[in-house]
Design an enzyme around this catalytic site. Structure first.
Site, PDB file in Angstrom:
ATOM      1  N   LYS A   1      24.044  68.356 -29.730  1.00  0.00           N
ATOM      2  CA  LYS A   1      23.119  68.012 -28.646  1.00  0.00           C
ATOM      3  C   LYS A   1      23.154  66.528 -28.314  1.00  0.00           C
ATOM      4  O   LYS A   1      23.161  66.145 -27.141  1.00  0.00           O
ATOM      5  CB  LYS A   1      21.679  68.410 -29.016  1.00  0.00           C
ATOM      6  CG  LYS A   1      21.487  69.889 -29.269  1.00  0.00           C
ATOM      7  CD  LYS A   1      20.028  70.223 -29.467  1.00  0.00           C
ATOM      8  CE  LYS A   1      19.396  69.473 -30.632  1.00  0.00           C
ATOM      9  NZ  LYS A   1      20.022  69.795 -31.931  1.00  0.00           N
TER      10      LYS A   1
ATOM     11  N   ARG B   1      17.654  72.308 -43.940  1.00  0.00           N
ATOM     12  CA  ARG B   1      17.326  71.845 -42.583  1.00  0.00           C
ATOM     13  C   ARG B   1      17.546  72.962 -41.570  1.00  0.00           C
ATOM     14  O   ARG B   1      16.754  73.138 -40.639  1.00  0.00           O
ATOM     15  CB  ARG B   1      18.186  70.634 -42.211  1.00  0.00           C
ATOM     16  CG  ARG B   1      17.786  69.342 -42.912  1.00  0.00           C
ATOM     17  CD  ARG B   1      18.838  68.270 -42.729  1.00  0.00           C
ATOM     18  NE  ARG B   1      19.018  67.892 -41.330  1.00  0.00           N
ATOM     19  CZ  ARG B   1      20.054  67.188 -40.871  1.00  0.00           C
ATOM     20  NH1 ARG B   1      21.018  66.827 -41.705  1.00  0.00           N
ATOM     21  NH2 ARG B   1      20.140  66.871 -39.605  1.00  0.00           N
TER      22      ARG B   1
ATOM     23  N   ARG C   1       9.882  71.302 -30.109  1.00  0.00           N
ATOM     24  CA  ARG C   1      10.251  71.807 -31.437  1.00  0.00           C
ATOM     25  C   ARG C   1       9.445  73.041 -31.842  1.00  0.00           C
ATOM     26  O   ARG C   1       9.730  73.635 -32.872  1.00  0.00           O
ATOM     27  CB  ARG C   1      10.089  70.705 -32.490  1.00  0.00           C
ATOM     28  CG  ARG C   1      11.093  69.567 -32.335  1.00  0.00           C
ATOM     29  CD  ARG C   1      10.939  68.561 -33.445  1.00  0.00           C
ATOM     30  NE  ARG C   1      11.883  67.462 -33.322  1.00  0.00           N
ATOM     31  CZ  ARG C   1      13.112  67.456 -33.783  1.00  0.00           C
ATOM     32  NH1 ARG C   1      13.564  68.523 -34.416  1.00  0.00           N
ATOM     33  NH2 ARG C   1      13.891  66.414 -33.633  1.00  0.00           N
TER      34      ARG C   1
ATOM     35  N   ARG D   1      29.799  64.359 -42.172  1.00  0.00           N
ATOM     36  CA  ARG D   1      29.419  63.137 -41.461  1.00  0.00           C
ATOM     37  C   ARG D   1      29.359  61.952 -42.423  1.00  0.00           C
ATOM     38  O   ARG D   1      28.892  62.058 -43.544  1.00  0.00           O
ATOM     39  CB  ARG D   1      28.054  63.333 -40.786  1.00  0.00           C
ATOM     40  CG  ARG D   1      27.588  62.102 -40.015  1.00  0.00           C
ATOM     41  CD  ARG D   1      26.440  62.416 -39.084  1.00  0.00           C
ATOM     42  NE  ARG D   1      25.304  63.066 -39.746  1.00  0.00           N
ATOM     43  CZ  ARG D   1      24.232  63.490 -39.097  1.00  0.00           C
ATOM     44  NH1 ARG D   1      24.164  63.386 -37.778  1.00  0.00           N
ATOM     45  NH2 ARG D   1      23.221  64.045 -39.755  1.00  0.00           N
TER      46      ARG D   1
ATOM     47  N   ARG E   1      24.839  60.384 -45.924  1.00  0.00           N
ATOM     48  CA  ARG E   1      23.389  60.354 -46.005  1.00  0.00           C
ATOM     49  C   ARG E   1      22.890  61.433 -46.958  1.00  0.00           C
ATOM     50  O   ARG E   1      23.504  62.484 -47.092  1.00  0.00           O
ATOM     51  CB  ARG E   1      22.764  60.589 -44.621  1.00  0.00           C
ATOM     52  CG  ARG E   1      23.014  59.459 -43.680  1.00  0.00           C
ATOM     53  CD  ARG E   1      22.407  59.650 -42.300  1.00  0.00           C
ATOM     54  NE  ARG E   1      21.735  60.915 -42.057  1.00  0.00           N
ATOM     55  CZ  ARG E   1      21.185  61.237 -40.877  1.00  0.00           C
ATOM     56  NH1 ARG E   1      21.286  60.407 -39.869  1.00  0.00           N
ATOM     57  NH2 ARG E   1      20.582  62.397 -40.713  1.00  0.00           N
TER      58      ARG E   1
END
Length: 212
Positions: free
Chosen positions: A16, A165, A87, A121, A154
């Protein structure tokens, strides 16, 4: 018609952020994200206090305050790409009260692909630039092309955390997707493939919406 009002939906890692920035550039739209809107208006007074009071304390910003900040951001934009909001269903219902949407796109990506994207990532510790071990490698492994800083993974990009998540997303935000699907305004876009391939699919949908 005026510039299009576009909402992008999809789980973490669906692309996104990348696609919304490109869309904003392509169509001359404002790129509105919840995080940016909160930071830009962190001292704005509302009946819930200011965003800064919650952000500085590391607390979750309440829905009512987020709604007010998003409203402020959208009112100052002609056309926009909205990313990261709503959300939950309450936010979706509030959004329908303050603006009309021309296109609602949902990025469909398999869980295995999402896990690969997010766990791969790497972020520069100095400038925050993003890379990926498979899709977007730096010239020198572990070193940022932009500033020479060290790249790291991270804590919330480990496989265990990523899957949690995605579970939380499914629990909280999936009803929002169904809400727009039931209204007949949702367009499902294949979010897999190269960023250019996905962008071609996205621009086709937005261009059609702009012509209506």
């Amino acid at each position: 018609m005026s510039e299009p009002h576009v909402l992008l939906l999809g789980p973490p890692g669906a692309g996104k952020g990348t696609q919304s920035k490109r869309l904003a550039d392509e169509f001359g739209l404002e790129h509105v994200t919840t995080g940016d809107a909160l930071r830009a208006n962190k001292h704005m007074e509302t009946e819930y206090g200011t965003p800064a009071e919650y952000m500085d304390a590391g607390e979750l910003v309440p829905d009512g305050l987020v709604n007010e900040i998003v409203k402020e951001a959208l009112q100052s934009a002609d056309g926009y790409v909205l990313d990261g909001y709503p959300r939950n269903l309450d936010q979706a219902e509030y959004l329908s009260e303050i603006t009309d949407l021309d296109a609602v796109l949902y990025f469909a990506v398999s869980e295995s692909e999402l896990v690969d994207r997010l766990t791969g990532r790497r972020v520069c510790a100095d400038c925050g630039a993003n890379y990926h071990v498979e899709f977007d490698r730096p010239e020198t492994e572990g070193v940022c092309d932009e500033c020479g800083g060290d790249l790291y993974q991270r804590e919330d990009d480990t496989e265990e955390t990523v899957k949690e998540r995605l579970r939380v997303y499914e629990e909280n935000t999936a009803p929002v997707v169904e809400h727009y699907r039931d209204e007949g305004v949702l367009v499902e876009v294949d979010g897999e493939g190269t960023p250019d391939e996905v962008f071609e699919r996205v621009t086709s949908v937005v261009a059609d919406a702009s012509d209506e």
